[in-house]
Write a protein that holds these residues in place. Structure first.
Motif, PDB file in Angstrom:
ATOM      1  N   VAL A 177      60.353 -12.749 120.920  1.00 28.86           N
ATOM      2  CA  VAL A 177      61.756 -12.341 120.975  1.00 28.86           C
ATOM      3  C   VAL A 177      61.945 -10.966 120.343  1.00 28.86           C
ATOM      4  O   VAL A 177      62.724 -10.145 120.839  1.00 28.86           O
ATOM      5  CB  VAL A 177      62.650 -13.395 120.275  1.00 28.86           C
ATOM      6  N   ALA A 178      61.227 -10.697 119.265  1.00 29.00           N
ATOM      7  CA  ALA A 178      61.318  -9.386 118.619  1.00 29.00           C
ATOM      8  C   ALA A 178      60.860  -8.271 119.557  1.00 29.00           C
ATOM      9  O   ALA A 178      61.509  -7.218 119.664  1.00 29.00           O
ATOM     10  CB  ALA A 178      60.479  -9.387 117.338  1.00 29.00           C
ATOM     11  N   ILE A 179      59.747  -8.496 120.259  1.00 28.94           N
ATOM     12  CA  ILE A 179      59.250  -7.506 121.224  1.00 28.94           C
ATOM     13  C   ILE A 179      60.249  -7.299 122.347  1.00 28.94           C
ATOM     14  O   ILE A 179      60.500  -6.174 122.801  1.00 28.94           O
ATOM     15  CB  ILE A 179      57.882  -7.960 121.783  1.00 28.94           C
ATOM     16  N   GLU A 180      60.841  -8.376 122.804  1.00 25.60           N
ATOM     17  CA  GLU A 180      61.837  -8.279 123.873  1.00 25.60           C
ATOM     18  C   GLU A 180      63.048  -7.476 123.409  1.00 25.60           C
ATOM     19  O   GLU A 180      63.604  -6.673 124.169  1.00 25.60           O
ATOM     20  CB  GLU A 180      62.268  -9.689 124.296  1.00 25.60           C
ATOM     21  N   ASN A 181      63.452  -7.659 122.171  1.00 31.48           N
ATOM     22  CA  ASN A 181      64.579  -6.888 121.629  1.00 31.48           C
ATOM     23  C   ASN A 181      64.283  -5.386 121.610  1.00 31.48           C
ATOM     24  O   ASN A 181      65.171  -4.561 121.845  1.00 31.48           O
ATOM     25  CB  ASN A 181      64.904  -7.344 120.203  1.00 31.48           C
ATOM     26  N   ILE A 182      63.037  -5.051 121.319  1.00 28.29           N
ATOM     27  CA  ILE A 182      62.654  -3.641 121.184  1.00 28.29           C
ATOM     28  C   ILE A 182      62.543  -2.953 122.537  1.00 28.29           C
ATOM     29  O   ILE A 182      62.998  -1.817 122.712  1.00 28.29           O
ATOM     30  CB  ILE A 182      61.325  -3.531 120.404  1.00 28.29           C
ATOM     31  N   PHE A 183      61.968  -3.647 123.515  1.00 26.24           N
ATOM     32  CA  PHE A 183      61.627  -2.978 124.770  1.00 26.24           C
ATOM     33  C   PHE A 183      62.535  -3.337 125.941  1.00 26.24           C
ATOM     34  O   PHE A 183      62.454  -2.695 126.994  1.00 26.24           O
ATOM     35  CB  PHE A 183      60.173  -3.295 125.144  1.00 26.24           C
ATOM     36  N   ARG A 184      63.403  -4.339 125.786  1.00 21.41           N
ATOM     37  CA  ARG A 184      64.291  -4.705 126.893  1.00 21.41           C
ATOM     38  C   ARG A 184      65.745  -4.581 126.468  1.00 21.41           C
ATOM     39  O   ARG A 184      66.142  -5.055 125.408  1.00 21.41           O
ATOM     40  CB  ARG A 184      64.022  -6.147 127.350  1.00 21.41           C
ATOM     41  N   LYS A 185      66.534  -3.937 127.313  1.00 21.29           N
ATOM     42  CA  LYS A 185      67.955  -3.814 127.031  1.00 21.29           C
ATOM     43  C   LYS A 185      68.773  -4.862 127.781  1.00 21.29           C
ATOM     44  O   LYS A 185      69.857  -5.233 127.345  1.00 21.29           O
ATOM     45  CB  LYS A 185      68.443  -2.412 127.411  1.00 21.29           C
ATOM     46  N   ASN A 186      68.252  -5.342 128.894  1.00 24.04           N
ATOM     47  CA  ASN A 186      68.942  -6.358 129.679  1.00 24.04           C
ATOM     48  C   ASN A 186      68.333  -7.727 129.380  1.00 24.04           C
ATOM     49  O   ASN A 186      67.206  -8.021 129.783  1.00 24.04           O
ATOM     50  CB  ASN A 186      68.830  -6.045 131.173  1.00 24.04           C
ATOM     51  N   ILE A 187      69.067  -8.550 128.656  1.00 28.12           N
ATOM     52  CA  ILE A 187      68.561  -9.879 128.282  1.00 28.12           C
ATOM     53  C   ILE A 187      69.537 -10.954 128.777  1.00 28.12           C
ATOM     54  O   ILE A 187      69.834 -11.921 128.078  1.00 28.12           O
ATOM     55  CB  ILE A 187      68.357  -9.995 126.766  1.00 28.12           C
ATOM     56  N   GLY A 188      70.044 -10.755 129.967  1.00 22.83           N
ATOM     57  CA  GLY A 188      71.060 -11.651 130.508  1.00 22.83           C
ATOM     58  C   GLY A 188      70.619 -13.090 130.654  1.00 22.83           C
ATOM     59  O   GLY A 188      71.437 -13.998 130.631  1.00 22.83           O
ATOM     60  N   HIS A 189      69.310 -13.322 130.814  1.00 21.61           N
ATOM     61  CA  HIS A 189      68.820 -14.695 131.005  1.00 21.61           C
ATOM     62  C   HIS A 189      68.077 -15.194 129.766  1.00 21.61           C
ATOM     63  O   HIS A 189      67.174 -16.032 129.877  1.00 21.61           O
ATOM     64  CB  HIS A 189      67.900 -14.760 132.222  1.00 21.61           C
ATOM     65  N   ARG A 190      68.461 -14.706 128.616  1.00 21.37           N
ATOM     66  CA  ARG A 190      67.770 -15.091 127.388  1.00 21.37           C
ATOM     67  C   ARG A 190      67.895 -16.579 127.089  1.00 21.37           C
ATOM     68  O   ARG A 190      67.015 -17.160 126.439  1.00 21.37           O
ATOM     69  CB  ARG A 190      68.303 -14.266 126.211  1.00 21.37           C
ATOM     70  N   TRP A 191      68.965 -17.217 127.577  1.00 22.09           N
ATOM     71  CA  TRP A 191      69.157 -18.627 127.261  1.00 22.09           C
ATOM     72  C   TRP A 191      68.014 -19.487 127.803  1.00 22.09           C
ATOM     73  O   TRP A 191      67.680 -20.529 127.219  1.00 22.09           O
ATOM     74  CB  TRP A 191      70.505 -19.116 127.815  1.00 22.09           C
ATOM     75  N   VAL A 192      67.412 -19.062 128.914  1.00 16.55           N
ATOM     76  CA  VAL A 192      66.285 -19.824 129.489  1.00 16.55           C
ATOM     77  C   VAL A 192      65.097 -19.779 128.538  1.00 16.55           C
ATOM     78  O   VAL A 192      64.480 -20.806 128.215  1.00 16.55           O
ATOM     79  CB  VAL A 192      65.890 -19.258 130.866  1.00 16.55           C
ATOM     80  N   LEU A 193      64.776 -18.578 128.057  1.00 14.14           N
ATOM     81  CA  LEU A 193      63.686 -18.411 127.105  1.00 14.14           C
ATOM     82  C   LEU A 193      63.990 -19.157 125.813  1.00 14.14           C
ATOM     83  O   LEU A 193      63.107 -19.792 125.220  1.00 14.14           O
ATOM     84  CB  LEU A 193      63.480 -16.922 126.820  1.00 14.14           C
ATOM     85  N   THR A 194      65.253 -19.103 125.384  1.00 16.46           N
ATOM     86  CA  THR A 194      65.665 -19.778 124.157  1.00 16.46           C
ATOM     87  C   THR A 194      65.472 -21.284 124.269  1.00 16.46           C
ATOM     88  O   THR A 194      65.058 -21.943 123.306  1.00 16.46           O
ATOM     89  CB  THR A 194      67.145 -19.465 123.849  1.00 16.46           C
ATOM     90  N   PHE A 195      65.779 -21.833 125.430  1.00 17.81           N
ATOM     91  CA  PHE A 195      65.610 -23.270 125.626  1.00 17.81           C
ATOM     92  C   PHE A 195      64.138 -23.664 125.484  1.00 17.81           C
ATOM     93  O   PHE A 195      63.811 -24.663 124.837  1.00 17.81           O
ATOM     94  CB  PHE A 195      66.137 -23.685 126.998  1.00 17.81           C
ATOM     95  N   ILE A 196      63.255 -22.874 126.088  1.00 21.57           N
ATOM     96  CA  ILE A 196      61.821 -23.182 126.023  1.00 21.57           C
ATOM     97  C   ILE A 196      61.319 -23.135 124.586  1.00 21.57           C
ATOM     98  O   ILE A 196      60.640 -24.049 124.114  1.00 21.57           O
ATOM     99  CB  ILE A 196      61.032 -22.194 126.909  1.00 21.57           C
ATOM    100  N   PHE A 197      61.670 -22.064 123.867  1.00 24.12           N
ATOM    101  CA  PHE A 197      61.234 -21.946 122.477  1.00 24.12           C
ATOM    102  C   PHE A 197      61.942 -22.965 121.589  1.00 24.12           C
ATOM    103  O   PHE A 197      61.387 -23.415 120.582  1.00 24.12           O
ATOM    104  CB  PHE A 197      61.481 -20.525 121.959  1.00 24.12           C
ATOM    105  N   GLY A 198      63.173 -23.332 121.954  1.00 23.97           N
ATOM    106  CA  GLY A 198      63.898 -24.339 121.184  1.00 23.97           C
ATOM    107  C   GLY A 198      63.194 -25.685 121.201  1.00 23.97           C
ATOM    108  O   GLY A 198      63.231 -26.436 120.215  1.00 23.97           O
TER     109      GLY A 198
END
Length: 279
Positions: A177-198
């Motif tokens: 998630v930290a890498i994604e914050n640094i290199f990606r500005k569009n995180i519109g579908h982050r909830w999908v990734l969050t569910f998996i890591f959750g």
């Protein structure tokens, strides 16, 4: 440790105090007391830790009368109250209590996430990126549903993933998630990734309860209370952070703050990942 109490009269209080390691502040001696109290055909549980570990119970007149009228129990004049205490070594803590068992597990869940710095850092990493309120809501909902699901399934014994897989995966989730914050500005579908890591974080939350081997009769109440404690703290953190993040994202330093925070999160996650792989 099993403790047999002599027969007591109605409205008389019985108690137990644990003074072990009372003057030892090191984390190596931090543990949780799980008390299972049997009286007649009934039982109750409580989870105690930190300082002043005191448990007490008063057998009410109605409960006392129920024991005396139950043909399957020994008459109160001869009955002994038994407290079965299991001590589980763990780095989490909660405040001591002499109230109902579900309250102690509620507090245990609250302190479990407050002292779970990897979970808190993951939550911060999820929220620090610029998002709309709708995106925030989706992310928090996905994380809550996911970790509640695997927490429940793990404690009930339906799934069992060893900690040497779960703990490094939690650290890896922070790094990703930290890498994604640094290199990606569009995180519109982050909830999908969050569910998996959750789902992974929920297994980590479950470690404490699975080690306790909770009584089946108390399992549902203790599990729900523990999970509610986690949610209370999580929601409080989100409500505290959102106004601050809203102001931050209006600032010209927003992008620098996101990158700096995410870089620190990546470094800490990487350290934890390395430690958990080699341990």
């Amino acid at each position: 440790l099993e403790v047999d109490y002599p027969a007591i009269q109605p409205s008389q209080s019985i108690s137990l105090a644990d003074h072990l390691y009372e003057k030892d502040a090191s984390t190596s001696t931090t543990y949780v007391d799980l008390l299972k109290v049997n009286y007649g055909n009934d039982s109750s549980t409580a989870a105690l830790s930190e300082q002043g570990r005191m448990w007490s119970m008063i057998l009410s007149d109605s409960a006392y009368e129920g024991l005396s009228n139950n043909p399957n129990t020994i008459q109160p004049a001869k009955q002994q109250q038994q407290a079965v205490i299991k001590k589980e070594s763990h780095s989490d803590s909660t405040t001591n209590t002499s109230s109902k068992g579900w309250v102690t597990f509620l507090k245990l869940g609250m302190n479990h996430i407050l002292t779970g710095y990897d979970h808190l850092l993951f939550l911060l990493s999820l929220l620090i990126a610029r998002q709309s309120f709708k995106q925030f809501a989706k992310v928090i909902t996905a994380f809550t549903v996911a970790h509640s699901l695997t927490l429940t399934l793990t404690v009930l014994g339906f799934i069992s993933i060893p900690s040497y897989i779960v703990e490094p995966a939690i650290a890896l989730s922070i790094c990703y998630v930290a890498i994604e914050n640094i290199f990606r500005k569009n995180i519109g579908h982050r909830w999908v990734l969050t569910f998996i890591f959750g789902l992974i974080h929920g297994m980590g939350f479950a470690d404490l309860l699975t080690e306790m081997h909770l009584s089946k009769s108390e399992l549902a109440a203790d599990l729900v209370s523990f999970n509610l404690g986690i949610e209370v703290v999580q929601l409080s953190i989100v409500l505290l952070l959102l106004p601050l993040l809203t102001q931050l994202h209006r600032s010209k330093y927003s992008r620098n703050a996101i990158i700096s925070t995410s870089t620190i999160a990546f470094i800490l996650g990487g350290i934890w990942l390395f430690e958990r792989i080699i341990s």
